[in-house]
Design a protein around this motif. Structure first.
Motif, PDB file in Angstrom:
ATOM      1  N   GLN A  47       0.839  -1.205   0.000  1.00 45.28           N
ATOM      2  CA  GLN A  47       0.000   0.000   0.000  1.00 45.28           C
ATOM      3  C   GLN A  47       0.874   1.255   0.000  1.00 45.28           C
ATOM      4  OE1 GLN A  47      -2.487  -0.770   3.408  1.00 45.28           O
ATOM      5  NE2 GLN A  47      -4.069  -1.703   2.142  1.00 45.28           N
ATOM      6  N   THR A  48       1.985   1.208   0.696  1.00 46.13           N
ATOM      7  CA  THR A  48       2.921   2.331   0.700  1.00 46.13           C
ATOM      8  C   THR A  48       3.487   2.536  -0.697  1.00 46.13           C
ATOM      9  OG1 THR A  48       3.470   1.947   3.013  1.00 46.13           O
ATOM     10  CG2 THR A  48       5.072   3.202   1.709  1.00 46.13           C
ATOM     11  N   ARG A  49       3.773   1.442  -1.406  1.00 43.34           N
ATOM     12  CA  ARG A  49       4.287   1.564  -2.767  1.00 43.34           C
ATOM     13  C   ARG A  49       3.244   2.156  -3.711  1.00 43.34           C
ATOM     14  NH1 ARG A  49       7.082  -2.573  -0.734  1.00 43.34           N
ATOM     15  NH2 ARG A  49       5.669  -4.249  -1.294  1.00 43.34           N
ATOM     16  N   ILE A  50       1.975   1.859  -3.502  1.00 40.74           N
ATOM     17  CA  ILE A  50       0.923   2.502  -4.302  1.00 40.74           C
ATOM     18  C   ILE A  50       0.937   4.002  -4.025  1.00 40.74           C
ATOM     19  CG2 ILE A  50      -1.574   2.783  -4.588  1.00 40.74           C
ATOM     20  CD1 ILE A  50      -1.870  -0.229  -4.208  1.00 40.74           C
ATOM     21  N   ASP A  51       1.068   4.367  -2.761  1.00 39.80           N
ATOM     22  CA  ASP A  51       1.127   5.786  -2.387  1.00 39.80           C
ATOM     23  C   ASP A  51       2.314   6.461  -3.065  1.00 39.80           C
ATOM     24  OD1 ASP A  51       0.307   8.125  -0.816  1.00 39.80           O
ATOM     25  OD2 ASP A  51       2.123   7.759   0.355  1.00 39.80           O
ATOM     26  N   GLU A  52       3.473   5.801  -3.066  1.00 31.69           N
ATOM     27  CA  GLU A  52       4.672   6.372  -3.696  1.00 31.69           C
ATOM     28  C   GLU A  52       4.470   6.549  -5.199  1.00 31.69           C
ATOM     29  OE1 GLU A  52       7.649   3.572  -2.494  1.00 31.69           O
ATOM     30  OE2 GLU A  52       7.813   4.423  -0.485  1.00 31.69           O
ATOM     31  N   ALA A  53       3.839   5.561  -5.852  1.00 36.08           N
ATOM     32  CA  ALA A  53       3.588   5.658  -7.292  1.00 36.08           C
ATOM     33  C   ALA A  53       2.648   6.828  -7.592  1.00 36.08           C
ATOM     34  CB  ALA A  53       2.996   4.344  -7.811  1.00 36.08           C
ATOM     35  N   LEU A  54       1.635   7.000  -6.782  1.00 39.65           N
ATOM     36  CA  LEU A  54       0.706   8.114  -6.980  1.00 39.65           C
ATOM     37  C   LEU A  54       1.388   9.458  -6.721  1.00 39.65           C
ATOM     38  CD1 LEU A  54      -2.528   6.594  -5.405  1.00 39.65           C
ATOM     39  CD2 LEU A  54      -2.131   7.117  -7.824  1.00 39.65           C
ATOM     40  N   ARG A  55       2.263   9.514  -5.717  1.00 37.00           N
ATOM     41  CA  ARG A  55       3.007  10.757  -5.449  1.00 37.00           C
ATOM     42  C   ARG A  55       3.878  11.138  -6.638  1.00 37.00           C
ATOM     43  NH1 ARG A  55       4.970  12.105   0.239  1.00 37.00           N
ATOM     44  NH2 ARG A  55       3.311  11.379   1.569  1.00 37.00           N
ATOM     45  N   GLU A  56       4.580  10.135  -7.221  1.00 41.34           N
ATOM     46  CA  GLU A  56       5.411  10.393  -8.398  1.00 41.34           C
ATOM     47  C   GLU A  56       4.556  10.917  -9.557  1.00 41.34           C
ATOM     48  OE1 GLU A  56       7.846   7.045  -9.502  1.00 41.34           O
ATOM     49  OE2 GLU A  56       8.544   6.799  -7.426  1.00 41.34           O
ATOM     50  N   TRP A  57       3.393  10.319  -9.747  1.00 45.91           N
ATOM     51  CA  TRP A  57       2.494  10.744 -10.820  1.00 45.91           C
ATOM     52  C   TRP A  57       2.063  12.198 -10.605  1.00 45.91           C
ATOM     53  CZ3 TRP A  57      -2.507  12.482 -11.412  1.00 45.91           C
ATOM     54  CH2 TRP A  57      -3.048  12.404 -12.690  1.00 45.91           C
ATOM     55  N   VAL A  58       1.684  12.529  -9.378  1.00 45.81           N
ATOM     56  CA  VAL A  58       1.260  13.904  -9.068  1.00 45.81           C
ATOM     57  C   VAL A  58       2.424  14.880  -9.277  1.00 45.81           C
ATOM     58  CG1 VAL A  58       0.534  15.443  -7.183  1.00 45.81           C
ATOM     59  CG2 VAL A  58      -0.589  13.223  -7.488  1.00 45.81           C
ATOM     60  N   LYS A  59       3.611  14.498  -8.813  1.00 42.19           N
ATOM     61  CA  LYS A  59       4.789  15.353  -8.963  1.00 42.19           C
ATOM     62  C   LYS A  59       5.094  15.635 -10.425  1.00 42.19           C
ATOM     63  CE  LYS A  59       9.604  15.622  -7.420  1.00 42.19           C
ATOM     64  NZ  LYS A  59      10.676  14.911  -6.712  1.00 42.19           N
ATOM     65  N   ALA A  60       4.991  14.609 -11.270  1.00 47.92           N
ATOM     66  CA  ALA A  60       5.228  14.770 -12.704  1.00 47.92           C
ATOM     67  C   ALA A  60       4.195  15.713 -13.331  1.00 47.92           C
ATOM     68  CB  ALA A  60       5.201  13.412 -13.396  1.00 47.92           C
ATOM     69  N   ARG A  61       2.956  15.639 -12.894  1.00 49.38           N
ATOM     70  CA  ARG A  61       1.895  16.496 -13.444  1.00 49.38           C
ATOM     71  C   ARG A  61       2.066  17.945 -12.985  1.00 49.38           C
ATOM     72  NH1 ARG A  61       2.016  12.284 -15.078  1.00 49.38           N
ATOM     73  NH2 ARG A  61       0.497  11.058 -16.159  1.00 49.38           N
ATOM     74  N   ARG A  62       2.555  18.140 -11.762  1.00 50.10           N
ATOM     75  CA  ARG A  62       2.764  19.506 -11.248  1.00 50.10           C
ATOM     76  C   ARG A  62       3.938  20.172 -11.960  1.00 50.10           C
ATOM     77  NH1 ARG A  62       1.860  18.597  -4.801  1.00 50.10           N
ATOM     78  NH2 ARG A  62      -0.423  18.702  -4.862  1.00 50.10           N
ATOM     79  N   ALA A  63       4.958  19.379 -12.299  1.00 50.58           N
ATOM     80  CA  ALA A  63       6.152  19.922 -12.951  1.00 50.58           C
ATOM     81  C   ALA A  63       5.860  20.334 -14.388  1.00 50.58           C
ATOM     82  CB  ALA A  63       7.272  18.896 -12.912  1.00 50.58           C
ATOM     83  N   ALA A  64       4.876  19.695 -15.005  1.00 55.04           N
ATOM     84  CA  ALA A  64       4.572  19.961 -16.419  1.00 55.04           C
ATOM     85  C   ALA A  64       3.851  21.282 -16.628  1.00 55.04           C
ATOM     86  CB  ALA A  64       3.721  18.834 -16.986  1.00 55.04           C
TER      87      ALA A  64
END
Length: 91
Positions: free
Chosen positions: A74-91
């Motif tokens: 579940q923590t790894r799902i959270d990390e994957a979602l955080r990376e996705w959000v970070k990539a979208r914010r940077a764009a």
């Protein structure tokens, strides 16, 4: 009438206290203040939850993938979602 202990409940690492054990015991209030403070401490530095508990529906293949990675999935799902959000914010 003495009750025989259930063999399934016998724990050699944590045996039942004897009368002698109770005689040697010390009250919590009689312990040094420093030790009382340590024992009272609680959860540690992260005293408040930093995550929010929610209910989310995911595809079974996604859940199976992460569960197969073992404990902490579940923590790894959270990390994957955080990376996705970070990539979208940077764009």
């Amino acid at each position: 009438m003495s009750k025989k202990p259930d063999p399934e409940l016998i724990d050699d690492d944590n045996p039942e206290w004897t009368e002698e054990d109770f005689k040697k015991a010390i009250r919590f209030s009689d312990l040094p203040e420093s030790l009382q403070a340590k024992l009272r401490r609680g959860r540690g530095p992260n005293r408040a939850p930093t995550k929010e508990q929610i209910s989310i529906r995911l595809s079974s293949e996604t859940v199976q993938y992460f569960r197969a990675t073992g404990e902490g999935w579940q923590t790894r799902i959270d990390e994957a979602l955080r990376e996705w959000v970070k990539a979208r914010r940077a764009a």
